[in-house]
Design a protein around this motif. Structure first.
Motif, PDB file in Angstrom:
ATOM      1  N   LEU A  15       0.835  -1.204   0.000  1.00  0.00           N
ATOM      2  CA  LEU A  15       0.000   0.000   0.000  1.00  0.00           C
ATOM      3  C   LEU A  15       0.869   1.252   0.000  1.00  0.00           C
ATOM      4  CD1 LEU A  15      -2.715   1.490   0.234  1.00  0.00           C
ATOM      5  CD2 LEU A  15      -2.547   1.185   2.716  1.00  0.00           C
ATOM      6  N   GLN A  16       1.888   1.280   0.850  1.00  0.00           N
ATOM      7  CA  GLN A  16       2.782   2.447   0.898  1.00  0.00           C
ATOM      8  C   GLN A  16       3.475   2.669  -0.442  1.00  0.00           C
ATOM      9  OE1 GLN A  16       4.993   1.220   4.444  1.00  0.00           O
ATOM     10  NE2 GLN A  16       4.298   3.103   5.442  1.00  0.00           N
ATOM     11  N   LYS A  17       3.894   1.600  -1.090  1.00  0.00           N
ATOM     12  CA  LYS A  17       4.562   1.730  -2.389  1.00  0.00           C
ATOM     13  C   LYS A  17       3.598   2.246  -3.453  1.00  0.00           C
ATOM     14  CE  LYS A  17       8.068  -1.774  -1.566  1.00  0.00           C
ATOM     15  NZ  LYS A  17       8.537  -3.125  -1.917  1.00  0.00           N
ATOM     16  N   CYS A  18       2.372   1.726  -3.445  1.00  0.00           N
ATOM     17  CA  CYS A  18       1.368   2.176  -4.414  1.00  0.00           C
ATOM     18  C   CYS A  18       1.055   3.658  -4.212  1.00  0.00           C
ATOM     19  CB  CYS A  18       0.104   1.341  -4.268  1.00  0.00           C
ATOM     20  SG  CYS A  18      -1.236   1.865  -5.344  1.00  0.00           S
ATOM     21  N   MET A  19       0.893   4.067  -2.963  1.00  0.00           N
ATOM     22  CA  MET A  19       0.587   5.467  -2.665  1.00  0.00           C
ATOM     23  C   MET A  19       1.772   6.361  -3.048  1.00  0.00           C
ATOM     24  SD  MET A  19      -2.482   5.391  -1.694  1.00  0.00           S
ATOM     25  CE  MET A  19      -2.716   7.000  -1.026  1.00  0.00           C
TER      26      MET A  19
END
Length: 156
Positions: A15-19
């Protein structure tokens, strides 16, 4: 063997990478949609000052609000005469989106994040990343990049 905890950690990392690819940074997530009363408080920031606060209150009302943070060097509004300039921070309220529930709020918020990404990202990609962390309670707090960059700059 993959445990539920390691699965949640890898989902949160994804999720952090996608954001980050979308230009958004996760500041805080307190999310639990598994219980009888859904709980959600999410704060996301973008490098240009835009930020989002999404939450479900104790009564179950869900909404997300958008803001723009302006920083400048000025004299405080309550000061007169010759005074030194100091850093001023103004959060400008941009709007509130009322939602039918926690899941509806997350759908609306992910659409907003994808529409306002600083680099192109698919809505389905953002929704998939958020769906992975909705399966179990998650509490995640990170340090904003601006604060960590200035701390690193001061230490050098």
């Amino acid at each position: 063997m993959l445990t539920p905890q390691s699965s949640l950690v890898s989902s949160a990392t994804s999720l952090q990478k996608c954001m980050a690819r979308a230009g958004w940074e996760i500041v805080h997530i307190d999310l639990d949609l598994t219980g009888e009363r859904p709980r959600a408080e999410i704060k996301l920031e973008r490098c240009d000052g835009r930020w989002i606060l999404a939450r479900v209150d104790r009564l179950g009302r869900a909404s997300f609000e958008t803001f723009h943070r302006e920083r400048n060097l000025a004299m405080g509004r309550n000061m007169t005469g010759r005074r030194p300039l100091s850093p001023q921070v103004d959060d400008i309220f941009l709007g509130r989106h009322r939602c039918l529930g926690a899941r509806h709020m997350l759908r609306e918020m992910t659409a907003y994040v994808a529409d306002n990404a600083t680099s192109p990202v698919l809505l389905s990609e953002v929704r998939h990343a958020w769906a992975a962390v909705m399966r179990s309670p998650l509490l995640l707090t990170t340090t904003p990049l601006a604060a960590s960059d200035s701390a690193e700059g001061g230490a050098a």
